[in-house]
Every structure is written in C-alpha cells, then in structure tokens.
Write an enzyme that holds these catalytic residues in place. Structure first.
Site, PDB file in Angstrom:
ATOM      1  N   ARG A  23      -5.185  -8.224  -7.314  1.00  0.00           N
ATOM      2  CA  ARG A  23      -5.703  -7.681  -8.568  1.00  0.00           C
ATOM      3  C   ARG A  23      -5.252  -6.252  -8.846  1.00  0.00           C
ATOM      4  O   ARG A  23      -4.795  -5.937  -9.957  1.00  0.00           O
ATOM      5  CB  ARG A  23      -7.243  -7.714  -8.558  1.00  0.00           C
ATOM      6  CG  ARG A  23      -7.808  -9.072  -8.870  1.00  0.00           C
ATOM      7  CD  ARG A  23      -9.055  -9.303  -8.064  1.00  0.00           C
ATOM      8  NE  ARG A  23      -8.693  -9.492  -6.670  1.00  0.00           N
ATOM      9  CZ  ARG A  23      -8.407 -10.688  -6.130  1.00  0.00           C
ATOM     10  NH1 ARG A  23      -8.532 -11.768  -6.836  1.00  0.00           N
ATOM     11  NH2 ARG A  23      -8.021 -10.790  -4.869  1.00  0.00           N
ATOM     12  N   THR A  24      -5.396  -5.384  -7.871  1.00  0.00           N
ATOM     13  CA  THR A  24      -5.174  -3.962  -8.154  1.00  0.00           C
ATOM     14  C   THR A  24      -3.708  -3.706  -8.493  1.00  0.00           C
ATOM     15  O   THR A  24      -3.390  -3.080  -9.507  1.00  0.00           O
ATOM     16  CB  THR A  24      -5.615  -3.112  -6.947  1.00  0.00           C
ATOM     17  OG1 THR A  24      -6.923  -3.518  -6.572  1.00  0.00           O
ATOM     18  CG2 THR A  24      -5.622  -1.629  -7.306  1.00  0.00           C
ATOM     19  N   LYS A  63      10.690   2.972   9.861  1.00  0.00           N
ATOM     20  CA  LYS A  63      11.672   3.712  10.679  1.00  0.00           C
ATOM     21  C   LYS A  63      11.056   5.010  11.196  1.00  0.00           C
ATOM     22  O   LYS A  63      11.734   5.819  11.815  1.00  0.00           O
ATOM     23  CB  LYS A  63      12.903   4.051   9.832  1.00  0.00           C
ATOM     24  CG  LYS A  63      13.618   2.857   9.252  1.00  0.00           C
ATOM     25  CD  LYS A  63      14.779   3.336   8.370  1.00  0.00           C
ATOM     26  CE  LYS A  63      15.171   2.287   7.370  1.00  0.00           C
ATOM     27  NZ  LYS A  63      15.937   2.860   6.259  1.00  0.00           N
ATOM     28  N   ARG A 119      -1.992   2.270  -2.096  1.00  0.00           N
ATOM     29  CA  ARG A 119      -3.012   1.623  -1.259  1.00  0.00           C
ATOM     30  C   ARG A 119      -2.558   1.758   0.191  1.00  0.00           C
ATOM     31  O   ARG A 119      -1.391   1.471   0.506  1.00  0.00           O
ATOM     32  CB  ARG A 119      -3.188   0.151  -1.622  1.00  0.00           C
ATOM     33  CG  ARG A 119      -4.066  -0.584  -0.624  1.00  0.00           C
ATOM     34  CD  ARG A 119      -4.448  -1.954  -1.073  1.00  0.00           C
ATOM     35  NE  ARG A 119      -5.420  -1.895  -2.153  1.00  0.00           N
ATOM     36  CZ  ARG A 119      -6.070  -2.959  -2.614  1.00  0.00           C
ATOM     37  NH1 ARG A 119      -5.848  -4.152  -2.082  1.00  0.00           N
ATOM     38  NH2 ARG A 119      -6.937  -2.845  -3.600  1.00  0.00           N
ATOM     39  N   HIS A 141     -12.284   3.193  -3.406  1.00  0.00           N
ATOM     40  CA  HIS A 141     -11.424   2.438  -4.331  1.00  0.00           C
ATOM     41  C   HIS A 141     -11.934   2.805  -5.741  1.00  0.00           C
ATOM     42  O   HIS A 141     -12.578   2.004  -6.410  1.00  0.00           O
ATOM     43  CB  HIS A 141     -11.573   0.946  -4.036  1.00  0.00           C
ATOM     44  CG  HIS A 141     -10.564   0.055  -4.698  1.00  0.00           C
ATOM     45  ND1 HIS A 141      -9.688   0.489  -5.671  1.00  0.00           N
ATOM     46  CD2 HIS A 141     -10.315  -1.279  -4.532  1.00  0.00           C
ATOM     47  CE1 HIS A 141      -8.934  -0.528  -6.057  1.00  0.00           C
ATOM     48  NE2 HIS A 141      -9.292  -1.601  -5.382  1.00  0.00           N
TER      49      HIS A 141
END
Ligand code: CP
Length: 306
Positions: A56-57, A85, A106, A134
C-alpha cells in the site's frame, strides 16, 4: 506555512499540531473533490527507497506521484541497492538527493528516516521506520475516519492488536493526542503500548484505558482500529505463537456494535479479521487503502510543488 514547516519532510507525527493536521486533511479533501489528474508535479521526481516490503504505502505514493504528473525512481528491495556492498544510509541519501526532488523511505531501523533527513537537502518522508512510526499512514487514517462520518473529538476508538511493535498505532495515538478522543488500548499483556509511548500520552493528558478483551466494550466504540501481530519484529517464535491468534474479529461481533461503527485496519491483515466481515458496510479497511491516494497526493503537492 505547512510547506515551510515541513520543508525537511515528514519524519514523526509528533511534529504535527492540530492546525497542521486540519490543514493537510483539508488539502486531501480537495484532492478527493477534484479527482482529476494534474500536472502540478510534472517537473518533479520522487525516489522511493523501500528496504522493507510494502504494497500500500509504496504503490500509493507512486500512484499519487504519477497522478500529479511526476516521475518515480527507486528500489523496493534493499538487497538490490549498494547498501549490500556496505554503503551507509547517509551515503545512499547523499547520492539519491542528486537524482530526485523528494525521498520516501521505509527502513527496519527506528531512527532511519530521522538520520536520512539529517543528510538530505530534499524532503524525506517516513514510510515506516522499524517499530517506531508510520506518520503518513496515521494521517490517512484520520482522513478515513472523518470522511466516513466520524468526528475525531469525542470519538470512542479502540486500537487493538500489536501495540508494542506496530508503528501505525504509535503514529495514530500521537496524532489523536491533538483531539479529545477516548482511546481504548486493547492488546495481549505481552504487546501493550511501550512506556515511552504511554508517557507521551500522559503528558498530553490523553484519555486512554488499557484492556485485553475487546468484546466487553464493543458496544461503546465508534471505531475499532485493528492491527496485525508483527511476526517479523517479535524476537522469539514461541512468543509469536502464543499471541498470533489472540484476537479474531468475527461477523457475529458486528451484532454488538453501534449502527455507524467502523472497523479499520492498516493492512496487511493475516487472521485477525475473519474474511466474512469484509462485506459489511461497517468494514472500511479497503476504503482506507483508497484514502492513501488523496492524502499522499496532498502531502506530495505540499512538499514538492514550486
Ligand atoms: N499499511 C501499510 O503500511 O501497508 P504496506 O506495508 O503494504 O505498505
């Protein structure tokens, strides 16, 4: 004002006053009223950096950017970026800021968005930071509540499930502290809201009660906001097994709710809401996913437009 205040981005719900929330809710409502594609961000590029999974986000931010005429770059698996890396998050941000006008991030670490903002010249939007916050989910949750006929002041809201690790509930309770809502915090003992989050609510004189059984108070609730038990954040598999099926909201439960009761969930849902509930008009969790678009369009328009 909003644009100036949030020019470094949206990192925590704690930065929002009631005026800020009302302002962005109004902007999102404008986006709903004028649901047409616009070219407002046609010269802008949004970078979406998702080190953790999302449906969703990420997709609603990307869809919102496209709907405003903008472009999107980014990655949605941390293991395809140069962090594998050994590149630091700071260096990743100092690179991506040269390729874009705003960054949605995120990450599994609670402080990641804040750290990213420290190293960035362009706005950072926290799309979920570990079990911390959030904030844009909480903003779209408030939009959903108000658009679906509830008032934030005076509302009886139950927030249920994993209150310890669930980042959406942390941001939601913080935003609600700006309103006169009665909050029932419903969780197994193992997953109660953390002391630091309760301290914040107490400082703001928020009216809240902690309980473990929701059926006793279902009839007083205007909104029940359910959440998933966050399997990936619970350190011990046995601990997860003990709590994973603690709550299952069933169709019969709806019989004990007010006529205008609303059942919400940020999703994904696992087993905590029985699928037979989905067809009830009181179940608004898929409408909630829609409200991510006008809210995120409003946020992008504010933060990225010239
Ligand atoms: N509500 C939410 O954050 O969903 P995703 O994890 O799918 O983005």
């Amino acid at each position: 004002m909003f644009k100036e205040k949030f020019k470094e981005g949206i990192i925590t719900a704690k930065d929002f006053t009631r005026d800020d929330i009302d302002y962005i809710l109004n902007r999102a409502q404008e986006m709903i009223r004028n649901d047409i594609n616009s070219q407002l961000l046609s010269n802008k590029i949004l970078a979406t950096l998702f080190f953790e999974p999302s449906t969703r986000t990420r997709l609603s931010f990307e869809s919102s950017m496209h709907r405003l005429g903008g472009s999107v770059i980014g990655f949605h698996k941390g293991d395809v970026s140069s962090t594998t890396k050994g590149e630091s998050l700071a260096d990743t941000i100092r690179t991506v800021e040269n390729y874009s006008d705003g960054i949605v991030i995120r990450h599994n670490l609670e402080g990641a968005a804040k750290l990213a903002a420290k190293f960035s010249r362009i706005p950072i939007i926290n799309a979920g930071s570990g079990s911390g916050e959030h904030p844009t989910q909480a903003l779209l949750d408030l939009l959903t509540i108000t658009q679906e006929g509830q008032k934030l002041d005076g509302m009886n809201i139950g927030i249920m499930g994993d209150l310890k690790y669930g980042r959406t509930v942390h941001s939601l309770t913080i935003l609600l502290s700006n309103y006169d809502a009665n909050i029932y915090l419903i969780s197994p003992n193992e997953l109660m809201l953390r002391n630091r989050d309760k301290d914040f609510l107490q400082k703001r004189q928020v009216k809240y009660k902690e309980i473990t059984q929701y059926r006793k108070i279902l009839d007083v609730l205007d909104v029940l906001y359910m959440t998933r038990i966050q399997k990936e954040r619970i350190p011990d598999v046995e601990e997860y097994d003990k709590v994973k099926s603690f709550y299952v909201f069933r169709k019969d439960d709806l019989n004990n709710t007010k006529d205008n009761f609303k059942l919400m969930h940020p999703l994904p849902r696992i087993t905590e809401i029985s699928p037979e509930v989905d067809s009830s008009p009181k179940a608004i969790y898929f409408k909630q996913t829609y409200y991510g678009i006008p809210m995120r369009k409003a946020i992008l328009a504010e933060l990225l437009s010239d």
